[in-house]
Design a protein around this motif. Structure first.
Motif, PDB file in Angstrom:
ATOM      1  N   SER A   1       1.040  -1.338  -0.022  1.00 21.63           N
ATOM      2  CA  SER A   1       0.027   0.052   0.023  1.00 21.63           C
ATOM      3  C   SER A   1       0.788   1.232   0.096  1.00 21.63           C
ATOM      4  O   SER A   1       0.653   2.275  -0.986  1.00 21.63           O
ATOM      5  CB  SER A   1      -0.952   0.197   1.142  1.00 21.63           C
TER       6      SER A   1
ATOM      7  N   ASP B   1      -8.137  -9.932   1.559  1.00 19.40           N
ATOM      8  CA  ASP B   1      -7.017  -9.208   1.223  1.00 19.40           C
ATOM      9  C   ASP B   1      -7.163  -8.387  -0.223  1.00 19.40           C
ATOM     10  O   ASP B   1      -6.840  -7.210  -0.417  1.00 19.40           O
ATOM     11  CB  ASP B   1      -5.744 -10.024   0.953  1.00 19.40           C
TER      12      ASP B   1
ATOM     13  N   ASP C   1      -9.249  -5.268   0.665  1.00 17.92           N
ATOM     14  CA  ASP C   1      -8.386  -4.153   1.276  1.00 17.92           C
ATOM     15  C   ASP C   1      -7.367  -3.571   0.374  1.00 17.92           C
ATOM     16  O   ASP C   1      -7.220  -2.247   0.410  1.00 17.92           O
ATOM     17  CB  ASP C   1      -7.375  -4.857   2.555  1.00 17.92           C
TER      18      ASP C   1
ATOM     19  N   THR D   1      -5.134  -0.521   5.644  1.00 12.07           N
ATOM     20  CA  THR D   1      -4.044  -1.549   5.819  1.00 12.07           C
ATOM     21  C   THR D   1      -3.080  -0.904   7.068  1.00 12.07           C
ATOM     22  O   THR D   1      -2.156  -1.814   7.332  1.00 12.07           O
ATOM     23  CB  THR D   1      -3.166  -1.840   4.704  1.00 12.07           C
TER      24      THR D   1
ATOM     25  N   LYS E   1      -2.671  -3.378   9.884  1.00 13.60           N
ATOM     26  CA  LYS E   1      -2.869  -4.770   9.617  1.00 13.60           C
ATOM     27  C   LYS E   1      -1.627  -5.514   9.890  1.00 13.60           C
ATOM     28  O   LYS E   1      -0.646  -5.230   9.668  1.00 13.60           O
ATOM     29  CB  LYS E   1      -3.275  -4.844   8.090  1.00 13.60           C
TER      30      LYS E   1
END
Length: 395
Positions: free
Chosen positions: A15, A52, A55, A190, A193
């Motif tokens: 990200s 996933d 996200d 994220t 995470k």
């Protein structure tokens, strides 16, 4: 504007990598790789790839970049999963993460990206890329990440010059806390995470559970071999050559059931790997038992007590020519040449002082100190300072 396609995994690293590329003025496109959807293998009720990919999509939306999902599960099964099972059946222990990078992310995925007009492919790996000029040619270097806690260069030890030429690693100069900080400032979903555990392709599953669904259980015995067993005190012969000495140091000991005593049963030698301590289910020993060898033909697991058991320790290993790989082909050794390097035989192992010896049939890596649980099928990677220059499969 150069176009970069980034593998968005739904984790914090990729990200932030996407954001940094935007900041550097690239046109960024996010692609999520779906690598597994075989429902015949019941892994868990959770569907990690769905979370996933969700996200990853939210991150792409937040950054305002185009996003799509590509399904690579067919290639994944062929190139990674099938290969893993073949290796386990042979009694070797493959490294799916290294293979996934070589075969999927920087091959199949890279082809798709270049087909979409990308100039580069980027990932959220903690490593760096260097470029030097040598004899008028550009040569690419794979360098360790700045965060020594998170350096992931080992996982990319099988990349080629062609693959590196087209790769970018935006977070290689950062530490994990810095990456999390950027994600928090950007308010990315994220940011907090957890890092994914388990296999690189099927999320939260533990490897033995996965193997058990594919490789049939077969009960066998666990043998404990004492440290005093004469096989560990062989007289060191007179060597006629350096190669003979290396062959001796890297040899595989041939264990027999009567070298020790039967201390338990196991569900199948192919589920176990050298150096393994958990899952043996044998108690009552002074020191914990470690697997020192597995014999898949006879279906026997050999174990020894304690981390310093001589069955675990070796000073050299061999890589055959077929499984030898130089990222820096210009530094490749010719027969009878040697090179002083730092090497590791598994991810996160501190680098060890070693010497490479090139022989006709392959390459010996001779360590200064004894190494624990050198495991066939795993990768050894060697470095000059912080540059990973080559690697190979331990044979």
């Amino acid at each position: 504007m150069k176009r970069v396609i980034i593998g968005l995994s739904g984790g914090v690293d990729s990200s932030v990598a996407a954001y940094l590329l935007q900041e550097q003025g690239y046109e960024v496109i996010g692609l999520f790789m779906k690598n597994w959807h075989d429902d015949s293998v019941t892994i868990s009720n959770e569907c990690p790839w769905l979370d996933d990919s969700n996200d990853a999509m939210l991150v792409a939306e937040k950054l305002g970049i185009p996003f799509q999902t590509v399904d690579l599960s067919e290639q994944y099964k062929e190139r990674i999963v099938d290969y893993m099972f073949q290796e386990y059946e042979k009694g070797r222990t493959p490294n799916p993460d290294v293979l996934c990078n070589r075969e999927i992310k920087f091959d199949v995925f890279m082809d798709i990206a270049l087909g979409l007009g990308a100039d580069y492919v980027a990932t959220g790996h903690y490593c760096r890329k260097g470029t030097i000029e040598k004899d008028g040619e550009e040569v690419y270097q794979l360098l360790a990440g700045v965060d020594s806690n998170k350096d992931q260069s080992y996982f990319l030890c099988q990349l080629s010059q062609e693959q590196l030429a087209k790769s970018l690693f935006p977070i290689g100069e950062l530490t994990k806390p810095q990456v999390r900080e950027i994600a928090t400032k950007l308010d990315l979903v994220t940011a907090e995470k957890k890092d994914s555990q388990g296999l690189c392709f099927i999320g939260k599953v533990k490897l033995p559970d996965f193997l058990q669904q594919q490789l049939k259980p077969k009960e066998g015995v666990i043998v404990e071999v004492p440290k005093e067993q004469p096989i560990f005190n062989e007289e060191i012969p007179e060597f006629q050559s350096e190669e003979e000495k290396l062959e001796f140091l890297s040899r595989k000991l041939d264990y027999k059931v009567d070298y020790g005593k039967v201390v338990g049963k196991h569900p199948g030698a192919h589920y176990f790997t050298k150096g393994q301590r958990k899952g043996l289910g044998v108690g009552g020993t002074v020191e914990p038992l470690f697997v020192i060898d597995t014999d898949v033909d006879e279906n026997v697991i050999y174990t020894g007590q304690g981390k310093t058991h001589p069955g675990l320790l070796k000073k050299a290993l061999f890589v055959s020519n077929e499984e030898l790989h130089w990222i820096r082909k210009d530094l490749a050794l010719k027969t009878d040449e040697t090179m002083e390097v730092m090497a590791r035989i598994r991810y996160r192992q501190p680098l060890q002082t070693a010497t490479l010896h090139k022989v006709d049939s392959g390459l010996y890596v001779e360590f200064e100190e004894f190494q624990s649980a050198i495991t066939e099928g795993q990768f050894v990677a060697w470095y000059l300072k912080d540059e990973l220059v080559g690697s190979g499969v331990i044979s």
